[in-house]
Write a protein that holds these residues in place. Structure first.
Motif, PDB file in Angstrom:
ATOM      1  N   GLU A  75      79.622 141.888 -35.652  1.00 50.75           N
ATOM      2  CA  GLU A  75      80.834 142.451 -35.059  1.00 50.75           C
ATOM      3  C   GLU A  75      80.739 143.957 -34.853  1.00 50.75           C
ATOM      4  O   GLU A  75      81.346 144.497 -33.933  1.00 50.75           O
ATOM      5  CB  GLU A  75      82.047 142.121 -35.924  1.00 50.75           C
ATOM      6  CG  GLU A  75      82.397 140.650 -35.890  1.00 50.75           C
ATOM      7  CD  GLU A  75      83.545 140.301 -36.807  1.00 50.75           C
ATOM      8  OE1 GLU A  75      84.358 139.469 -36.397  1.00 50.75           O
ATOM      9  OE2 GLU A  75      83.626 140.855 -37.925  1.00 50.75           O
ATOM     10  N   ASN A  94      86.688 136.863 -25.912  1.00 52.04           N
ATOM     11  CA  ASN A  94      87.781 137.660 -25.329  1.00 52.04           C
ATOM     12  C   ASN A  94      87.694 137.807 -23.820  1.00 52.04           C
ATOM     13  O   ASN A  94      88.710 138.068 -23.179  1.00 52.04           O
ATOM     14  CB  ASN A  94      87.828 139.050 -25.956  1.00 52.04           C
ATOM     15  CG  ASN A  94      88.189 139.016 -27.427  1.00 52.04           C
ATOM     16  OD1 ASN A  94      88.525 137.972 -27.976  1.00 52.04           O
ATOM     17  ND2 ASN A  94      88.096 140.148 -28.075  1.00 52.04           N
ATOM     18  N   ARG A  95      86.514 137.695 -23.255  1.00 47.52           N
ATOM     19  CA  ARG A  95      86.355 137.894 -21.812  1.00 47.52           C
ATOM     20  C   ARG A  95      86.070 136.575 -21.108  1.00 47.52           C
ATOM     21  O   ARG A  95      86.873 136.068 -20.337  1.00 47.52           O
ATOM     22  CB  ARG A  95      85.188 138.844 -21.574  1.00 47.52           C
ATOM     23  CG  ARG A  95      85.254 140.066 -20.840  1.00 47.52           C
ATOM     24  CD  ARG A  95      86.370 140.625 -20.035  1.00 47.52           C
ATOM     25  NE  ARG A  95      87.349 139.829 -19.373  1.00 47.52           N
ATOM     26  CZ  ARG A  95      88.637 140.146 -19.274  1.00 47.52           C
ATOM     27  NH1 ARG A  95      89.101 141.233 -19.818  1.00 47.52           N
ATOM     28  NH2 ARG A  95      89.481 139.386 -18.616  1.00 47.52           N
ATOM     29  N   ASN A 145      79.255 143.442 -30.030  1.00 44.57           N
ATOM     30  CA  ASN A 145      79.775 142.137 -30.383  1.00 44.57           C
ATOM     31  C   ASN A 145      79.892 141.202 -29.190  1.00 44.57           C
ATOM     32  O   ASN A 145      80.975 140.951 -28.661  1.00 44.57           O
ATOM     33  CB  ASN A 145      81.119 142.262 -31.103  1.00 44.57           C
ATOM     34  CG  ASN A 145      81.553 140.932 -31.693  1.00 44.57           C
ATOM     35  OD1 ASN A 145      80.862 139.930 -31.571  1.00 44.57           O
ATOM     36  ND2 ASN A 145      82.698 140.926 -32.316  1.00 44.57           N
ATOM     37  N   GLN A 187      82.498 137.828 -29.961  1.00 45.06           N
ATOM     38  CA  GLN A 187      83.954 138.005 -29.901  1.00 45.06           C
ATOM     39  C   GLN A 187      84.388 138.748 -28.637  1.00 45.06           C
ATOM     40  O   GLN A 187      85.240 138.268 -27.889  1.00 45.06           O
ATOM     41  CB  GLN A 187      84.464 138.742 -31.139  1.00 45.06           C
ATOM     42  CG  GLN A 187      85.982 138.872 -31.198  1.00 45.06           C
ATOM     43  CD  GLN A 187      86.680 137.549 -31.408  1.00 45.06           C
ATOM     44  OE1 GLN A 187      86.377 136.823 -32.348  1.00 45.06           O
ATOM     45  NE2 GLN A 187      87.614 137.202 -30.532  1.00 45.06           N
ATOM     46  N   SER A 188      83.826 139.906 -28.405  1.00 43.54           N
ATOM     47  CA  SER A 188      84.293 140.757 -27.297  1.00 43.54           C
ATOM     48  C   SER A 188      83.963 140.201 -25.923  1.00 43.54           C
ATOM     49  O   SER A 188      84.779 140.278 -25.014  1.00 43.54           O
ATOM     50  CB  SER A 188      83.699 142.157 -27.420  1.00 43.54           C
ATOM     51  OG  SER A 188      84.125 142.763 -28.609  1.00 43.54           O
TER      52      SER A 188
END
Length: 193
Positions: A140, A153-154, A145, A148-149
């Protein structure tokens, strides 16, 4: 219907133990599920020139891609199982996203703004299960990351799989931990799905 997207080539891996634990638990509970096993299916993550002719139309000549799209259309829950390699998804899983999540099937693009509208709204819950030889905190904090990122998230959000409905579960130090910790995780993960 739960759909598991599995991305590991070796049946002796801990990722395969996770897949087995989850599928056995689902069978015991008599819950319907299906598995997309990218390596076992011989999925080719690389676009050919022929496939790219269809890409911008949101079409594909690849029957396996069409089969995967049908499975995703039947899904209300999506579970990804994969190792983190070089801080990111395995290439075969990235290729799955590239080739299967096509315009008109998984998203629409606003012609004026370029913003994406996700179409996989039939999927109400997503669980991302990953393993690595390092700690989740390190993943992270280093390299931006990618899980997650970027992936959650995208990418998943742009496909209509909203962040609040997505959970990331990571098993760290898979190569250095004890068999007891591996067994505990397998039991916990199978019960949480």
């Amino acid at each position: 219907m739960k759909t598991i997207v599995y991305a590991h080539p070796w049946d002796g891996s801990y990722n395969h133990a996770i897949l087995t634990s989850i599928t056995e638990n689902l069978e015991t509970k008599r819950e319907p599920f299906q598995v997309i096993d990218l390596y076992k299916d011989g999925f080719n993550p690389v676009f050919s020139a022929e496939e790219l002719k269809y890409f911008h139309k949101g079409e594909t000549p690849d029957q396996l891609v069409k089969d995967y799209q049908k499975k995703l259309s039947q899904s209300t829950e999506l579970i990804f199982i994969f190792p983190v390699w070089w801080w990111d998804l395995p290439a075969i899983l990235k290729g799955f996203i590239d080739k299967v999540m096509l315009r008109g099937f998984a998203f629409l693009e606003d012609k004026n703004t370029g913003a994406l509208k996700g179409l996989l709204t039939n999927i109400k819950k997503t669980t991302v299960i990953s393993t690595s030889t390092t700690d989740k905190d390190y993943i992270e904090s280093e390299g931006g990351n990618a899980i997650q990122s970027v992936f959650i998230n995208r990418t998943l959000a742009d496909l209509g799989l909203k962040n609040e409905d997505t959970k990331w579960i990571h098993f760290s130090r898979v190569n250095l931990t004890t068999d007891e910790k591996r067994k505990v995780f397998l039991n916990e993960i199978s019960q949480s799905i």
